[in-house]
Scaffold this active site. Structure first.
Site, PDB file in Angstrom:
ATOM      1  N   SER A 144       0.831  -1.206   0.000  1.00 51.01           N
ATOM      2  CA  SER A 144       0.000   0.000   0.000  1.00 51.01           C
ATOM      3  C   SER A 144       0.872   1.265   0.000  1.00 51.01           C
ATOM      4  CB  SER A 144      -0.954  -0.046   1.200  1.00 51.01           C
ATOM      5  OG  SER A 144      -1.990   0.888   1.029  1.00 51.01           O
ATOM      6  N   ASP A 158      -9.373  -5.226  -4.728  1.00 51.56           N
ATOM      7  CA  ASP A 158      -8.902  -3.993  -4.079  1.00 51.56           C
ATOM      8  C   ASP A 158      -9.641  -2.797  -4.670  1.00 51.56           C
ATOM      9  OD1 ASP A 158      -7.406  -1.818  -3.122  1.00 51.56           O
ATOM     10  OD2 ASP A 158      -5.479  -2.796  -3.465  1.00 51.56           O
ATOM     11  N   HIS A 179      -8.073  -5.052  -0.592  1.00 52.99           N
ATOM     12  CA  HIS A 179      -6.765  -4.412  -0.406  1.00 52.99           C
ATOM     13  C   HIS A 179      -5.947  -5.106   0.683  1.00 52.99           C
ATOM     14  CE1 HIS A 179      -4.030  -0.985  -0.695  1.00 52.99           C
ATOM     15  NE2 HIS A 179      -4.119  -0.784   0.602  1.00 52.99           N
TER      16      HIS A 179
END
Lengths: 374, 374
Positions: free
Chosen positions: A153, A320, A353
């Site tokens: 991320s 995601d 995610h």
């Protein structure tokens, strides 16, 4: 037996931000494994939005959980600490500014010139600034070249930024669940929302709440909730936050009442509240919102991607919603088209995610193989 | 030449809500086409969250846009107004309470007993209550059986609710981009968020803002924005709200500054602000959040779905984040498994959820064929 985690810190007496401001900066970091004599076995790991340099191991065996990527990093694991020297640093404006295991510099830090917290007078860091703090740390450790930069991320975003800004500095990058510019959809939700809610909350006082009796905690709670929602996806939420139509009452009696599934998420969010500073959270939101590796090239993403010399293993997650896998896939194809060396390895998980953080078993074999070929 | 739209209204002097309260209700509606002598050619169309009974046509030829499903409804179109009599009613607590073309009853309505707006004393409608207001209208029009109930999003939710509550009342339902219980993920984002932001805003005053100088307009703006974001998806936003890294300044100078892509969305949202009442918006949020056709059956979704006698054509959109197409697909398979007659026809569009409203060309042929076989 977990790896033993020890927090250290480093200082940059006069750190120059991209915006032109210069301030003293002190940040925490952790290392695992041993730097070899040639100093060529280092891997830089970069943490995600609300995490810290605690990327694996435990401070004490009794810690309830190890560092965030413990499934990936350790002796004999994909990022093998018997082969590699792993370095991970706390970000500027780290969200967990109230966590005793985080060392960061940001709005909560006392400005030595005024004796008061910087609050919103702290400069807005770019991801490139985060990269540059890490570059200082590596220099202090005597490391001039990295085996790889990797992270999930925000850590992926930083990995992309590293490869564009300092293309000769590493053999490879492994951006997991992250893109080289923040998709605007994931910028509004939940990052810009957070900033807009703070503006509505009178307790926020444009960031000057540190010495006030009333704290903007409801805004902080909502920020944390919005991030949790966006970081997972519909299927995971459906099985985790079940409706209870038989027991629920308040949500039918008043528009301000809640269903039990809403109360359940509130309770989970509440666990993080004591450790997070709202200003630091909003700064990290703005840093992400502004993130685009093509900025120095006038928005020309091809120009930025063409600079990358590192081998790229990009690992997106198909459900995601923050960093869509289709965009990551397109970027790796584009890099190859531009003469680079990039591969996309999408994973499938109902966690969306968060699979890139919580389900390392879905890609650890791929990371191991990729690193072994460098 | 567009179809001519005319707003009419109907009254229910003592409408009984599911919660037990009884109030006078007045709602707007529009009709298109002609009810035949047998009164068996009626199709009930139900509008989406922030729309109204203006489902097609124009009030005046100079109107900039026709009703929301004009691509689908009209002479010679899939829902052919030369064959069918189309009825569409304004919902209880319609968001557009300040729109002169909306007639609704909700928190903004003056309570005849107090002479003041109900505000949060208005009962929280369930989707079943919305169905029951429409049933009253149909009775007033002399319609005892419907060819079909159809609508996008909230209109789909209402179609499912109709089929479960009154299974003998229609031949078919066509729920477009909607599920028979609201997925909790799409409940948090953006519906519960809206309610939580209002609680943080001191200008909201628990809904008692009507006679106040300061109005909770910033909260309303954010509610509208959050709905816009959730109703589309990442790809559409990426091409519509482009970054301009060369021109942007404010977002790099302050955490509270904005990028031009954020300003652009603000400007689009602002167009809706004059027409929407915040309480009505929040009520519609809560009605959606609470929506689950299985509620009268203790949460047993099979028990609810097994009641459906109507033929079902469900049309989800594959990139929809609010009502995931996978859930719609599963529901139609489940209905078939339970002995019913259901079909799922997913569409692909970068508009995500909004494809069901804005891109009727992706499924109008399917609707035409389905209706022709009833």
């Amino acid at each position: 037996m977990s790896l033993k985690s020890v927090k250290q810190s480093f200082e940059i007496p006069a750190f120059s931000f991209t915006c032109g401001r210069t301030l003293p900066v002190r940040l925490g970091y952790e290392t695992y494994g041993t730097l070899n004599e040639a100093k060529d076995n280092a891997i830089l790991v970069v943490h995600y939005f609300s995490a810290s340099s605690h990327c694996c191991g435990k401070y004490q065996e009794s810690d309830p959980l190890p560092g965030f990527w413990d499934g990936l990093i350790g002796p004999g694991k994909a990022v093998d600490t018997e082969k590699y020297f792993v370095v991970c640093a706390d970000n500027l404006c780290n969200c967990g500014a109230k966590n005793p295991n985080v060392i960061t510099t940001g709005p909560m830090t006392v400005n030595p010139e005024t004796g008061k917290p910087y609050a919103l007078d702290f400069p807005v860091p770019e991801v490139l600034d985060v990269v540059n703090t890490q570059k200082h740390l590596l220099e202090q450790l005597g490391i001039t070249h990295l085996k790889a930069v990797m992270g999930p991320s925000f850590g992926a975003m930083t990995s992309w930024q590293w490869a564009v800004a300092y293309p000769d500095m590493m053999d490879a990058i492994i951006p997991v669940i992250g893109t080289p510019k923040l998709p605007v959809w994931g910028g509004f939700n939940p990052l810009q929302y957070a900033i807009k809610v703070a503006k509505i909350d009178p307790k926020f006082r444009r960031g000057n709440y540190y010495d006030q009796e009333e704290q903007p905690t409801d805004t902080l709670r909502l920020c944390l909730e919005m991030m949790n929602v966006a970081a997972f996806q519909a299927g995971y939420y459906e099985r985790t936050y079940k409706r209870d139509v038989s027991a629920d009452r308040a949500c039918y009696e008043s528009v301000l009442g809640q269903a039990s599934f809403e109360d359940k998420l509130d309770a989970i969010v509440e666990l993080s509240v004591p450790f997070v500073d709202l200003n630091h959270w909003l700064y990290t939101c703005r840093t992400c919102l502004n993130y685009d590796v093509s900025r120095p090239y006038g928005g020309d993403l091809d120009a930025a991607l063409a600079r990358i010399k590192a081998k790229v293993l990009a690992i997106p997650s198909r459900l995601d919603v923050l960093h869509p896998w289709q965009f990551v896939d397109w970027v790796t194809q584009r890099i190859t088209w531009l003469g680079g060396n990039a591969e996309c390895y999408p994973i499938d998980s109902d966690l969306g995610h968060m699979a890139g953080i919580l389900e390392t078993f879905r890609f650890d074999h791929k990371v191991r193989d990729f690193l072994s070929r460098l």
